[in-house]
Design an enzyme around this catalytic site. Structure first.
Site: not given
Length: 278
Positions: A147, A223, A256
């Site tokens: 991320s 995600d 995620h």
């Protein structure tokens, strides 16, 4: 640098260190996994950059990376995600996406951030210099992250290909100049100069400068941040235009979370080990 905590792990050592950072002007902690092979001689290292709200402990405890790193003889170097401590600036509303835990791996130029938030220089120079002087590392480096950390890994590698042999990322923020997380963080840390933002935008950097390093990116198709924040298609387009060696894998059903990282971290470590052995 001082040991804060040490545990036996897959025949190696999982260690948490504390040191005083001249770059960040504060005390920092970082984690290291040293495989058993390090007792016989220096080993290569994979640097892992974590995402928003994380510290150096999330990857160490959730990713399950040590088992594979132990097999492959890889050290894992895991810095924190921001400066910490008394006097270090934080978002006035304690937002999760700015300030503590959200350093974005940039060198801040704006008040009140610039005194401490120099995470780009910390990861690029200060931390490797420290650990390579104090630990049995051979100076060969790869870099990866998740991320916000995927953003940091890509930016550091594209801007400094001589420092790394390979780069990978999970769910990276690929085009922060054009997403809400990036607008907020880059605007705060760097001001309104879009040219300054572009120096920390992996897609723009890749399009302009290319990259000779092998790049592996995994992105979950489920995600929640995929379309608004992450934009892997922009990175893919930039890589195609630049002729970069990008492998982008869209993984059906994955989100995620660290469950996603744990599912594919073995692939990433084997990818890096192949290039670190060259």
């Amino acid at each position: 640098m001082q040991i804060v905590q040490e545990q036996k792990c897959f025949g190696g050592r999982q260690i948490r260190y504390q040191h005083d950072s001249n770059v960040l002007n504060c005390s920092m902690q970082f984690s290291v996994f040293l495989p058993a092979q390090a007792e016989q001689g220096p080993v290569p290292a994979v640097y892992w950059l974590s995402g928003l709200t994380c510290s150096d402990e999330n990857f160490s405890s959730k990713a399950g990376a040590q088992r594979v790193a132990a097999e492959l003889g890889l050290a894992l170097i895991i810095p924190d995600t921001s400066p910490r401590g008394e006097g270090v600036a934080d978002d006035e509303n304690a937002a999760y996406d700015l300030g503590l835990g959200a350093g974005f791996y940039v060198n801040a130029t704006q008040e009140p951030w610039k005194q401490h938030y120099q995470m780009y220089d910390y990861v690029l120079s200060e931390l490797p210099t420290l650990v390579e002087a104090e630990l049995p590392l051979n100076g060969k480096r790869a870099i990866s992250g998740h991320s916000m950390g995927g953003h940091g890994a890509l930016v550091l590698a594209v801007r400094n290909p001589e420092r790394f042999v390979s780069v990978s990322a999970f769910s990276p923020i690929t085009n922060p100049s054009n997403c809400p997380w990036g607008h907020k963080a880059l605007g705060a840390y760097l001001g309104n100069d879009r040219q300054a933002w572009a120096q920390y935008d992996a897609s723009l950097l890749l399009k302009e400068h290319g990259c000779t390093l092998p790049i592996l990116v995994d992105q979950g198709e489920s995600d929640n941040f995929l379309s608004e924040q992450l934009k892997p298609e922009v990175l893919a387009q930039a890589a195609e235009q630049a002729g970069a060696n990008l492998t982008l894998r869209m993984q059906a059903g994955y989100d995620h979370s660290y469950y996603f990282i744990a599912s594919f971290i073995e692939d990433h470590l084997r990818f890096h080990a192949e290039h670190l052995a060259g």
